[in-house]
Design an enzyme around this catalytic site. Structure first.
Site, mmCIF file in Angstrom:
data_model
loop_
_atom_site.group_PDB
_atom_site.id
_atom_site.type_symbol
_atom_site.label_atom_id
_atom_site.label_comp_id
_atom_site.label_asym_id
_atom_site.label_seq_id
_atom_site.Cartn_x
_atom_site.Cartn_y
_atom_site.Cartn_z
ATOM 1 N N ALA A 24 152.839 81.907 29.744
ATOM 2 C CA ALA A 24 151.791 81.794 28.657
ATOM 3 C C ALA A 24 150.839 80.830 28.420
ATOM 4 C CB ALA A 24 152.611 81.888 27.238
ATOM 5 N N ARG A 27 148.107 81.504 31.227
ATOM 6 C CA ARG A 27 147.261 82.527 30.966
ATOM 7 C C ARG A 27 146.392 82.367 29.782
ATOM 8 N NH1 ARG A 27 150.630 87.866 33.326
ATOM 9 N NH2 ARG A 27 150.286 87.470 35.647
ATOM 10 N N ARG A 74 164.692 64.509 35.599
ATOM 11 C CA ARG A 74 164.611 63.574 34.624
ATOM 12 C C ARG A 74 163.818 62.284 35.334
ATOM 13 N NH1 ARG A 74 167.586 66.026 30.776
ATOM 14 N NH2 ARG A 74 169.475 67.014 31.372
ATOM 15 N N ASP A 105 164.378 66.903 24.501
ATOM 16 C CA ASP A 105 163.935 65.626 23.712
ATOM 17 C C ASP A 105 163.300 64.380 24.531
ATOM 18 O OD1 ASP A 105 166.378 65.174 24.743
ATOM 19 O OD2 ASP A 105 167.373 64.525 22.799
ATOM 20 N N SER A 107 161.491 64.664 27.054
ATOM 21 C CA SER A 107 160.179 64.900 27.369
ATOM 22 C C SER A 107 159.200 64.827 26.303
ATOM 23 C CB SER A 107 159.968 66.781 27.600
ATOM 24 O OG SER A 107 161.020 67.059 28.423
ATOM 25 N N ASP A 129 169.985 72.896 24.393
ATOM 26 C CA ASP A 129 170.920 72.086 23.077
ATOM 27 C C ASP A 129 170.384 72.562 21.781
ATOM 28 O OD1 ASP A 129 171.917 70.980 25.352
ATOM 29 O OD2 ASP A 129 170.891 69.230 25.173
ATOM 30 N N LYS A 215 200.224 84.890 15.710
ATOM 31 C CA LYS A 215 199.013 84.639 16.579
ATOM 32 C C LYS A 215 199.486 84.123 17.951
ATOM 33 C CE LYS A 215 194.562 83.374 15.239
ATOM 34 N NZ LYS A 215 193.569 83.475 14.747
ATOM 35 N N GLN A 253 175.683 77.777 31.795
ATOM 36 C CA GLN A 253 174.900 77.903 30.396
ATOM 37 C C GLN A 253 173.455 77.786 30.595
ATOM 38 O OE1 GLN A 253 177.696 75.991 27.249
ATOM 39 N NE2 GLN A 253 178.000 74.818 29.329
HETATM 40 O O1 F6P Z 1 170.037 68.944 27.751
HETATM 41 C C1 F6P Z 1 170.591 69.983 28.452
HETATM 42 C C2 F6P Z 1 171.899 69.553 29.168
HETATM 43 O O2 F6P Z 1 172.322 70.719 29.573
HETATM 44 C C3 F6P Z 1 172.980 69.111 28.229
HETATM 45 O O3 F6P Z 1 173.562 70.064 27.457
HETATM 46 C C4 F6P Z 1 173.786 68.244 29.052
HETATM 47 O O4 F6P Z 1 174.622 67.285 28.469
HETATM 48 C C5 F6P Z 1 172.717 67.699 30.058
HETATM 49 O O5 F6P Z 1 171.585 68.547 30.111
HETATM 50 C C6 F6P Z 1 173.248 67.704 31.401
HETATM 51 O O6 F6P Z 1 172.049 66.888 32.293
HETATM 52 P P1 F6P Z 1 172.082 66.988 33.707
HETATM 53 O O7 F6P Z 1 171.154 68.005 34.310
HETATM 54 O O8 F6P Z 1 171.224 65.632 33.919
HETATM 55 O O9 F6P Z 1 173.373 66.937 34.191
#
Ligand code: F6P
Length: 321
Positions: A24, A27, A74, A105, A107, A129, A215, A253
């Site tokens: 996005a 473009r 990072r 955060d 970034s 997150d 349960k 995830q």
């Molecule tokens: O900020 C995204 C995240 O996946 C967090 O949920 C997790 O704590 C962290 O990054 C893991 O970071 P890395 O990729 O440096 O292991």
């Protein structure tokens, strides 16, 4: 007249939908008359001169792909004067008029630091997150939520078959935003989040009481920011004598095909980010609040902490009988 150039960066942990945002930005940027430069591997690309020219075609066929075609990382150097000076020098040498930064955060903090050095930046929030002030939702969050819920659906099958308690560890760094929504959507019995101190003895008593009511299995969604899920599970076993298993959902995830919701959000964020930049509205974070696209000054967003929704926890607690 020379063409204005803009750099686009994905940085920090990848999030599904980053590619849709890159598409996005590129473009809309080209449409507004800019030359688009992709900075590779996050801010490290500015230190290592790792760039790529992005065209309409280089962002074809990526809206549906997780991760980021620009690669990410990072970059601790953005926290040092030397690293920042080097990045600013590169930006000047390349005649780049500003940066669109897609990330979480870290970034945002890097964008703020660069803006204090005179670089024009627009930040786009992207993180599974969902912990960034200034937006109700970040790019990638809905996808991670759906991925985690699907995983817990699977875990529930085996938990029910074996009459077991499961502690499922969910990402989110030091926040429980992802965990609370995953917990509610997956019908978990408890959520453990950094924002609310758990009463482990009370939980153990309730688990025993639940068993006496018939349960046979329970799922506890445990945010990674609360420490060791394995230790927590051991404590529950000690207090109840029950068979407690741990499943850490981990990096699954962060990957996978972005959901339609994530792609729509990413496309809107990319589009508004370029429009803002073009109008001179810079050093901002774009976001969505109450369904409306919004902007927040980066330094304001950084100073504030996103409010945790304790109401969702109450709903989950009332429903998990
Ligand atoms: O900020 C995204 C995240 O996946 C967090 O949920 C997790 O704590 C962290 O990054 C893991 O970071 P890395 O990729 O440096 O292991």
């Amino acid at each position: 007249m020379s063409v204005k150039k803009i750099g686009v960066i994905t940085s920090g942990g990848d999030a599904p939908g980053m590619n849709a945002a890159v598409r996005a930005v590129v473009r809309q940027g080209i449409c507004l008359g800019y030359e688009m430069i992709g900075v590779r591997r996050g801010f490290k690309g500015l230190l290592d001169d790792d760039f790529i020219t992005l065209t309409h075609r280089s962002v074809s066929g990526i809206i549906n792909i997780g991760g980021t075609i620009l690669h990410t990382g990072r970059c601790p150097e953005t926290k040092t004067a030397a690293g920042l000076n080097r990045a600013v020098k590169t930006i000047k040498e390349l005649c780049i008029s500003g940066l669109i930064i897609i990330g979480g955060d870290g970034s945002l903090a890097a964008g703020n630091a660069l803006s204090k050095h005179g670089v024009k930046v627009v930040n786009i929030p992207a993180s599974i997150d969902n912990d960034i002030f200034g937006t109700d939702e970040t790019i990638g969050y809905d996808t991670a939520l759906n991925t985690a819920v699907k995983a817990i659906d699977n875990i529930r099958d085996t938990a029910a078959s074996h009459d077991r308690i499961f502690v499922v560890e969910i990402m989110g760094r030091e926040h429980g935003f992802l965990t609370v929504d995953v917990g509610l959507a997956a019908g978990c019995e408890y959520i453990i989040v950094p924002e609310m101190k758990p009463n482990i003895k009370k939980i153990a008593e309730e688990l025993k009481e639940g068993k006496s009511r018939g349960k046979t299995s329970e799922i506890i969604a445990f945010a990674e920011g609360c420490g060791s899920s394995a230790e927590f599970a051991k404590d529950i076993t000690k207090l109840t004598g029950f068979d407690v298993r741990v499943s850490n959902l981990g990096y699954i995830q962060r990957g996978g095909t972005p959901t339609a919701r994530t792609r729509i959000l990413a496309s809107k964020f990319g589009h508004i980010a370029m429009d803002c930049f073009n109008k001179g509205k810079v050093n901002i974070l774009v976001g969505i609040k109450d369904g409306q696209l919004s902007t927040t000054p980066i330094d304001v967003a950084l100073k504030q902490t996103k409010k945790f929704d304790t109401q969702t926890v109450k709903v989950l607690t009332n429903l998990s009988v």
